[in-house]
Scaffold this active site. Structure first.
Site, PDB file in Angstrom:
ATOM      1  N   GLY A  81       0.793  -1.224   0.000  1.00  0.00           N
ATOM      2  CA  GLY A  81       0.000   0.000   0.000  1.00  0.00           C
ATOM      3  C   GLY A  81       0.823   1.270   0.000  1.00  0.00           C
ATOM      4  O   GLY A  81       0.381   2.308  -0.490  1.00  0.00           O
ATOM      5  N   ASN A  82       2.056   1.198   0.526  1.00  0.00           N
ATOM      6  CA  ASN A  82       2.898   2.403   0.549  1.00  0.00           C
ATOM      7  C   ASN A  82       3.345   2.815  -0.844  1.00  0.00           C
ATOM      8  O   ASN A  82       3.831   3.920  -1.046  1.00  0.00           O
ATOM      9  CB  ASN A  82       4.121   2.182   1.447  1.00  0.00           C
ATOM     10  CG  ASN A  82       5.002   1.037   0.970  1.00  0.00           C
ATOM     11  OD1 ASN A  82       4.498  -0.030   0.592  1.00  0.00           O
ATOM     12  ND2 ASN A  82       6.294   1.238   0.987  1.00  0.00           N
ATOM     13  N   LYS A 108     -10.556  -9.404   5.743  1.00  0.00           N
ATOM     14  CA  LYS A 108      -9.760  -8.450   4.954  1.00  0.00           C
ATOM     15  C   LYS A 108     -10.329  -7.033   5.059  1.00  0.00           C
ATOM     16  O   LYS A 108     -11.437  -6.766   4.598  1.00  0.00           O
ATOM     17  CB  LYS A 108      -9.747  -8.891   3.488  1.00  0.00           C
ATOM     18  CG  LYS A 108      -8.874  -8.029   2.584  1.00  0.00           C
ATOM     19  CD  LYS A 108      -7.399  -8.223   2.861  1.00  0.00           C
ATOM     20  CE  LYS A 108      -6.531  -7.462   1.870  1.00  0.00           C
ATOM     21  NZ  LYS A 108      -5.101  -7.591   2.179  1.00  0.00           N
ATOM     22  N   LYS A 158      -3.097  -9.851  -1.951  1.00  0.00           N
ATOM     23  CA  LYS A 158      -2.267  -9.629  -3.143  1.00  0.00           C
ATOM     24  C   LYS A 158      -0.939 -10.368  -3.076  1.00  0.00           C
ATOM     25  O   LYS A 158      -0.383 -10.747  -4.105  1.00  0.00           O
ATOM     26  CB  LYS A 158      -2.056  -8.137  -3.377  1.00  0.00           C
ATOM     27  CG  LYS A 158      -1.271  -7.392  -2.327  1.00  0.00           C
ATOM     28  CD  LYS A 158       0.175  -7.169  -2.697  1.00  0.00           C
ATOM     29  CE  LYS A 158       0.935  -6.324  -1.715  1.00  0.00           C
ATOM     30  NZ  LYS A 158       0.733  -6.498  -0.292  1.00  0.00           N
ATOM     31  N   LYS A 218       2.771 -12.169   4.071  1.00  0.00           N
ATOM     32  CA  LYS A 218       3.925 -11.958   3.200  1.00  0.00           C
ATOM     33  C   LYS A 218       4.922 -13.116   3.351  1.00  0.00           C
ATOM     34  O   LYS A 218       5.414 -13.663   2.358  1.00  0.00           O
ATOM     35  CB  LYS A 218       4.599 -10.622   3.526  1.00  0.00           C
ATOM     36  CG  LYS A 218       3.690  -9.425   3.373  1.00  0.00           C
ATOM     37  CD  LYS A 218       4.397  -8.123   3.692  1.00  0.00           C
ATOM     38  CE  LYS A 218       3.427  -6.978   3.881  1.00  0.00           C
ATOM     39  NZ  LYS A 218       2.365  -6.870   2.897  1.00  0.00           N
TER      40      LYS A 218
END
Length: 313
Positions: free
Chosen positions: A11-12, A127, A212, A274
């Site tokens: 998101g960053n 989510k 994602k 992740k």
């Protein structure tokens, strides 16, 4: 043959508004083109949690306040975010490649990702999507809409939707064709539009958001990528994160990763997916490796100067 990298953008790397995103993707594009310049074939996946919630809320608000605008189904909202995020990335990456004299094309593929209709995630939404609310507002909206809201890391309450496991990327043959011609490809945007198979090439969208990182790991596996690169807000993965004895990891084997997960070092809504995505890719490839690092340090990390490399043993 060029080495293939699948990059999952956090998101960053994007923005909460179109205006903010247009600025942020300039830096994102510079990093991506750095890697293209190094000779990699680059495939990009990205999230869409804030964006899909924003689009869904806008249609819902408009429909419920006399504008005559129809309610927009959640899968279609996901497709819209794939389009506008892809558009911004295409512009920024294309502009940066042209500036450096790199003759490659960049394209976004509206991507459907198959999930299991019986995935347990549909019974327990987790989510977060969209904006933050005060507790009272979240409780009121939950009664009015039937949506589920949860407190998110001390920042307020957000709507949560199911996050099923990705099983198959429908447009994979198209992505493979584009990558084999050395184009920069943006795909599985927002984790992909979640669909269930109805048989004979027929798919139906479902209200969910696929993680994602998990979608990018599946993409890397299916494309036989040399490396999965997950770009996030930190340079390296840490154990005892934000504690006096925090330890940053330069490398992590699968066995070590399993032990750290067992000990609870990685937050479920943050670093855990992740790490698990990297493990999934590395476990199922012969020589594949996975890397977690920050957007700003991607080039340095690929040369071994920073980042956390996930390896088999």
């Amino acid at each position: 043959m060029n080495k293939r990298l699948v990059i999952a953008l956090g998101g960053n790397a994007l923005g909460k508004t179109p205006q903010e995103q247009l600025e942020l993707v300039k830096t994102t594009a510079s990093t991506i083109v750095d890697l293209v310049e190094e000779g990699y074939d680059v495939v990009i996946g990205h999230g869409n949690g804030p964006q899909v919630g924003m689009v869904n809320l806008a249609f819902e608000y408009s429909a419920n306040n006399g504008s005559g605008t129809p309610l927009m189904p959640f899968p279609e909202c996901g497709a819209m975010t794939q389009g506008y995020i892809g558009y911004h990335l295409q512009q920024a990456v294309g502009r940066e490649m042209a500036r450096r004299g790199i003759r490659r094309s960049v394209a976004s593929v509206v991507t459907q990702v198959v999930v299991d209709k019986n995935d347990p995630a549909f019974e327990k939404p987790t989510k977060p999507v969209g904006m933050f609310y005060f507790k009272e507002d979240a409780e009121r909206m939950a009664k009015e809409t039937g949506y589920t809201f949860v407190e998110d890391a001390g920042r307020g309450y957000r709507r949560v939707v199911p996050s099923p496991i990705p099983k198959k990327i429908v447009e994979l043959p198209v992505v493979e064709q584009l990558v084999s011609q050395h184009n920069v490809v943006i795909t599985v945007g927002g984790g992909g539009i979640p669909v269930v198979e109805k048989g004979d090439g027929d798919y139906e969208g479902v209200a969910a958001v696929i993680d994602k990182d998990r979608a990018s790991a599946l993409l890397a596996l299916e494309l036989k990528a040399d490396m999965l690169v997950i770009l996030t807000a930190v340079d390296r993965v840490s154990i005892n994160y934000r504690k006096p004895n925090q330890w940053d990891l330069s490398q992590m084997t699968l066995a070590q990763a399993r032990e750290y997960i067992k000990q609870g070092h990685f937050a479920p809504g943050s670093m855990l997916p992740k790490v698990e995505s990297c493990m999934s890719f590395v476990e199922n490839t012969e020589g594949g490796q996975a890397l977690i690092t920050s957007l700003e340090k991607a080039r340095e990390a690929l040369s071994g100067k920073t980042g956390t490399l996930v390896v088999k043993e």
